[in-house]
Design an enzyme around this catalytic site. Structure first.
Site, PDB file in Angstrom:
ATOM      1  N   ARG A 153      -1.957  -5.750 -11.022  1.00 41.14           N
ATOM      2  CA  ARG A 153      -0.800  -6.471 -11.555  1.00 41.14           C
ATOM      3  C   ARG A 153      -1.186  -7.508 -12.607  1.00 41.14           C
ATOM      4  O   ARG A 153      -0.593  -8.585 -12.676  1.00 41.14           O
ATOM      5  CB  ARG A 153       0.009  -7.131 -10.420  1.00 41.14           C
ATOM      6  CG  ARG A 153       0.523  -6.170  -9.379  1.00 41.14           C
ATOM      7  CD  ARG A 153       1.528  -5.169  -9.951  1.00 41.14           C
ATOM      8  NE  ARG A 153       1.949  -4.230  -8.912  1.00 41.14           N
ATOM      9  CZ  ARG A 153       1.370  -3.041  -8.675  1.00 41.14           C
ATOM     10  NH1 ARG A 153       0.348  -2.651  -9.410  1.00 41.14           N
ATOM     11  NH2 ARG A 153       1.817  -2.254  -7.722  1.00 41.14           N
ATOM     12  N   SER A 202       9.390  -6.986  -6.008  1.00 41.58           N
ATOM     13  CA  SER A 202       8.317  -7.474  -5.142  1.00 41.58           C
ATOM     14  C   SER A 202       7.920  -8.888  -5.553  1.00 41.58           C
ATOM     15  O   SER A 202       7.585  -9.140  -6.711  1.00 41.58           O
ATOM     16  CB  SER A 202       7.096  -6.560  -5.223  1.00 41.58           C
ATOM     17  OG  SER A 202       7.398  -5.287  -4.703  1.00 41.58           O
ATOM     18  N   GLU A 272       3.762 -12.366  -7.603  1.00 43.86           N
ATOM     19  CA  GLU A 272       3.817 -11.234  -8.531  1.00 43.86           C
ATOM     20  C   GLU A 272       4.923 -11.474  -9.552  1.00 43.86           C
ATOM     21  O   GLU A 272       4.792 -11.120 -10.719  1.00 43.86           O
ATOM     22  CB  GLU A 272       4.069  -9.921  -7.785  1.00 43.86           C
ATOM     23  CG  GLU A 272       4.123  -8.712  -8.689  1.00 43.86           C
ATOM     24  CD  GLU A 272       4.160  -7.405  -7.923  1.00 43.86           C
ATOM     25  OE1 GLU A 272       4.791  -6.461  -8.400  1.00 43.86           O
ATOM     26  OE2 GLU A 272       3.563  -7.325  -6.819  1.00 43.86           O
TER      27      GLU A 272
END
Length: 280
Positions: A153, A202, A272
């Site tokens: 990520r 998320s 995130e």
């Protein structure tokens, strides 16, 4: 900015710029005072804009950048504003497998490339050939996979750069089998995620060897609220704006979840979701 992000919260940007095409964007960034911050905006799905707004220019890529075309039996050239649904559907029609997971990520190609977006066991680094960007100086540049220094990520995309396109490589496949995999992914998301809520996707990265949602659940955070923000009852790695939540509520809830997980498991959850702007 609230109408442009999935959480439906957040203050104003100083400027919103929707370029006519890549040259228009390059000219704009070249001539813009380099002290002014620039942020690219896709669908606004993985983003908290704080209630004081964004002190700079938000660049939103419109229809001119929402293009996808097959260039051979395994590769697609995609505009930075193309959605995951458009990319995966075009790949299916062209008989290109391996891009089905993009259907499950609520964003655009620019965001996928920037964040090394992933789901269901695949990541953008697995399919990316190269990305085209406009740098903060207005220079257009092609970046190969190795230039982006991908990790989980995260990418090494230069600060202020706007992704205007990417080339993805899959593998030959049968459209019916590709559609079946996309249907499986869609059904799994529908069953497990709060898709019809004001959410940001998320919230936390999965720590090595752990699932973020399991850590959040074990810390007793399912359904936890701060103001108008709530930890989803359906999937504990999703935060929800119940209707009256501010960005401050949402961010404070995320920090309280992080505190409780640290106290319970000793693990520091990392955001995130991107958080930008200034507090009100």
């Amino acid at each position: 900015m609230a109408p442009l992000v999935w959480f439906k919260s957040g203050g104003p940007a100083d400027w919103l710029f929707e370029p006519r095409d890549a040259d228009d964007l390059a000219d704009f960034l070249r001539d813009l005072d380099h002290a002014i911050p620039v942020m690219a905006l896709g669908l606004g799905s993985n983003l908290i804009v704080r209630d004081g707004g964004f002190p700079g220019v938000v660049v939103r890529l419109g229809k001119a950048f929402a293009t996808v075309e097959a260039i051979d039996a395994t590769m697609l050239r995609c505009g930075g504003g193309a959605s995951g649904i458009l990319v995966s559907s075009t790949a299916r029609d062209a008989g290109v497998a391996g891009l089905e997971f993009l259907r499950s990520i609520p964003g655009t190609v620019g965001g996928f490339v920037r964040m090394n977006g992933g789901a269901y066991g695949s990541e953008v680094k697995d399919i990316l050939v190269e990305a085209e960007v406009v740098l903060r100086t207005g220079e257009r540049r092609m970046l190969a996979l190795t230039d982006l220094d991908y990790s989980y990520r995260h990418s090494g995309l230069p600060e202020g750069a706007v992704v205007i396109g990417a080339t993805f490589r899959g593998r030959p496949g049968e459209p019916q089998a590709i559609q079946a995999e996309m249907d499986r992914i869609s059904a799994s998301r529908e069953a497990s995620q709060p898709l019809r809520s004001k959410t940001g996707g998320s919230t936390f990265k999965n720590p090595d060897g752990h699932k973020a949602w399991q850590l959040v659940d074990a810390a007793g955070c399912r359904g936890l609220t701060v103001g108008g923000a709530q930890v989803s009852e359906k999937h504990t790695n999703f935060l929800i704006n119940t209707g009256t939540g501010t960005s401050a509520d949402i961010e404070a809830l995320g920090e309280e979840v992080r505190r409780r997980v640290k106290a319970k498991s000793g693990i520091d959850l990392q955001w995130e979701i991107q958080r930008v702007g200034v507090a009100k």
